[in-house]
Structure formats: C-alpha cells, structure tokens
Design an enzyme around this catalytic site. Structure first.
Site, PDB file in Angstrom:
ATOM      1  N   HIS A 161       0.836  -1.211   0.000  1.00 30.84           N
ATOM      2  CA  HIS A 161       0.000   0.000   0.000  1.00 30.84           C
ATOM      3  C   HIS A 161       0.871   1.261   0.000  1.00 30.84           C
ATOM      4  O   HIS A 161       2.048   1.203   0.388  1.00 30.84           O
ATOM      5  CB  HIS A 161      -0.850   0.049   1.279  1.00 30.84           C
ATOM      6  CG  HIS A 161      -1.983  -0.918   1.329  1.00 30.84           C
ATOM      7  ND1 HIS A 161      -2.190  -1.772   2.391  1.00 30.84           N
ATOM      8  CD2 HIS A 161      -2.996  -1.155   0.462  1.00 30.84           C
ATOM      9  CE1 HIS A 161      -3.282  -2.496   2.182  1.00 30.84           C
ATOM     10  NE2 HIS A 161      -3.788  -2.149   1.016  1.00 30.84           N
ATOM     11  N   CYS A 248      -2.812   0.348   9.991  1.00 30.91           N
ATOM     12  CA  CYS A 248      -3.863  -0.579   9.513  1.00 30.91           C
ATOM     13  C   CYS A 248      -4.842  -1.025  10.572  1.00 30.91           C
ATOM     14  O   CYS A 248      -5.941  -1.452  10.248  1.00 30.91           O
ATOM     15  CB  CYS A 248      -3.266  -1.865   8.972  1.00 30.91           C
ATOM     16  SG  CYS A 248      -1.714  -1.716   8.219  1.00 30.91           S
TER      17      CYS A 248
END
Ligand code: CIR
Length: 256
Positions: A161, A248
C-alpha cells in the site's frame, strides 16, 4: 473533541491472511492478540476511546480495519477492497461509522484500500496499487472534491500500500522509503528517510501530534528522534507477519 479509534480483534484465522510481498511465516495468534491489546492501550493512553467491533473469524484480515474506510471531517467513504477475500469486512465498519458521519461508498468496478490513502490537510495522496485501481481513485476524487480536497495519485508497485512506503510523522514531515515510491510527490513536506536497513519502517501512526512506531525499527526511530520527533514504540511483530503495520489496525474518528 473526542477521538474514537475503531478496531477489530485479531481473528483466530489470521494465518490465512492475504500476503503479497512477504513469505508466509506462522503467526502466533495469542501473541498477536496481546500485541493488539498493547496497541489499543497505547491509543487509549493518548486519549482515544476504543470502539472495538465484534471479532470476524470468517475474515482472516479483519484486524486491519483501516482498509475498510476513509474518514474525513465531512464524510466517511466505505471502500471496496482490492482483495475479494476482504470485501466482507466493510459492512460492520459502515454500520459503526454511520453513527458519526454521512456515508458514501466506492462501487464496482472500482477498488480502493484505506491503506492506499494518506490525507494531509486538504490533500489526499492515493496509491495506485495492486489493491487500488484508477476507477477507485476517480470515485474517491468525485466524492471528496465537493469538500475542497485535491486527490493526487502516487504509483505503488514495490510494496502493498501507499502507507507501507510513506506516512505523516509531524505537521510538516513525512517518513518515507524512497526505494518504494517517488519521493518527489511529497516535495512540499520535510522528508525523513527510513534507515536503509529498515525498509518496512515507513508505517508510523500519527495521532494527536504523537507518533506510534514499531519497536522493530530502532535505527529509524533514532533518526526520527534526532529530527525532534518523539515516538511511542510498541511491539507489532506478529501483525507484521500478516503484512500489517500500525496504521492498519485502527480507523481514527474525530467526534464532536
Ligand atoms: C492484506 O494483504 O490485505 C493484509 N494481509 C494486510 C493489510 C494491511 N493493511 C494496511 O496496510 N492498511
């Protein structure tokens, strides 16, 4: 203003998680759960109220709530995760966020993971990655431009990401791995490089002016401290085996 941190417990199925850039290593579920509890306590210590959603054993990656939504002061956007195995994670997050924000959603064929979205003021950097496609970036732009945000795509190929490669660490600075993304996209900011020996160190969690940082990266921590940025460290080594970082594991919501 209250800060809510939405979390989900580590499921017993976490060993079936998605992996893209790492080899599978056994995850000790109990240790991962203890580390996750330490993470929640660290968030509480900086003034967050934890809103822990029920465990989702059917969703091995469900502890990584960040990927399910983008929360801005004006709206929350429910994502459509790029990995099909993760699409069942968004419903519970949407049901909770509805209490704090009006909702908008990313729709098929678009995909977007929250881990690809870095909001700094009115600028939103979005990784174009294996998880986030052009349609996802386009839909996000359409939703947020009415609120005055600029969306800037950033190519992501070397890591999972965008926020695996860059995160905010102060009002003016980003922590970045320039081997994984084009640092010139962040030229408006003071750039702090991760230590060469710690390529995975760019994912720090910046909340209420404080930086939460993995204990596994002491060299980068030293660099941050030399630059005047104090950090609170926590051990997140088991969650890291699932390719998850500190951002996250929560969705931070400012609630008035
Ligand atoms: C995945 O591959 O989707 C998970 N195993 C890890 C997700 C980490 N999420 C994040 O960086 N925002």
């Amino acid at each position: 203003m209250t800060l809510i941190a939405i979390t989900k417990p580590v499921p017993p199925t976490i060993n079936e998680c998605e992996l893209s850039h790492m080899d599978r290593q056994p995850i000790d579920v109990m240790r991962a759960q203890e580390q996750h509890a330490e993470y929640e306590r660290a968030l509480e210590a900086i003034g967050c109220t934890i809103e822990r959603l029920p465990i989702e054993a059917a969703n091995p990656d469900s502890v990584f709530v960040e990927d399910s939504a983008i929360v801005l002061p004006e709206i929350a956007i429910i994502t459509r995760p790029g990995a099909p195995s993760r699409r069942g994670e968004t419903a519970s997050v949407a049901a909770t966020l509805r209490r704090y924000r009006s909702l908008s959603a990313i729709e098929e064929p678009a995909t977007l993971d929250g881990g690809d979205v870095l909001c700094i003021g009115k600028r939103i950097f979005v990784g174009r990655s294996a998880r986030t496609n052009d349609a996802g970036i386009g839909q996000l732009r359409t939703i947020v431009e009415t609120f005055g945000y600029d969306v800037e795509p950033v190519p992501v190929t070397a890591c999972l990401h965008l926020k695996s490669a860059v995160t905010q660490v102060s009002d003016a600075a980003v922590l970045l791995n320039r081997k994984w993304i084009d640092a010139s996209c962040f030229r408006r900011f003071e750039i702090i490089d991760v230590d060469d020996a710690e390529p995975q160190a760019a994912n720090a969690l910046f909340v209420r002016g404080r930086v939460m940082f993995p204990r596994a990266f002491p060299r980068t921590r030293e660099t941050l401290e030399r630059r005047g940025i104090a950090v609170d460290t926590i051990d997140a080594s088991e969650l890291a085996k699932a390719e998850g970082g500190l951002t996250c594991c929560s969705i931070i919501v400012e609630s008035v």
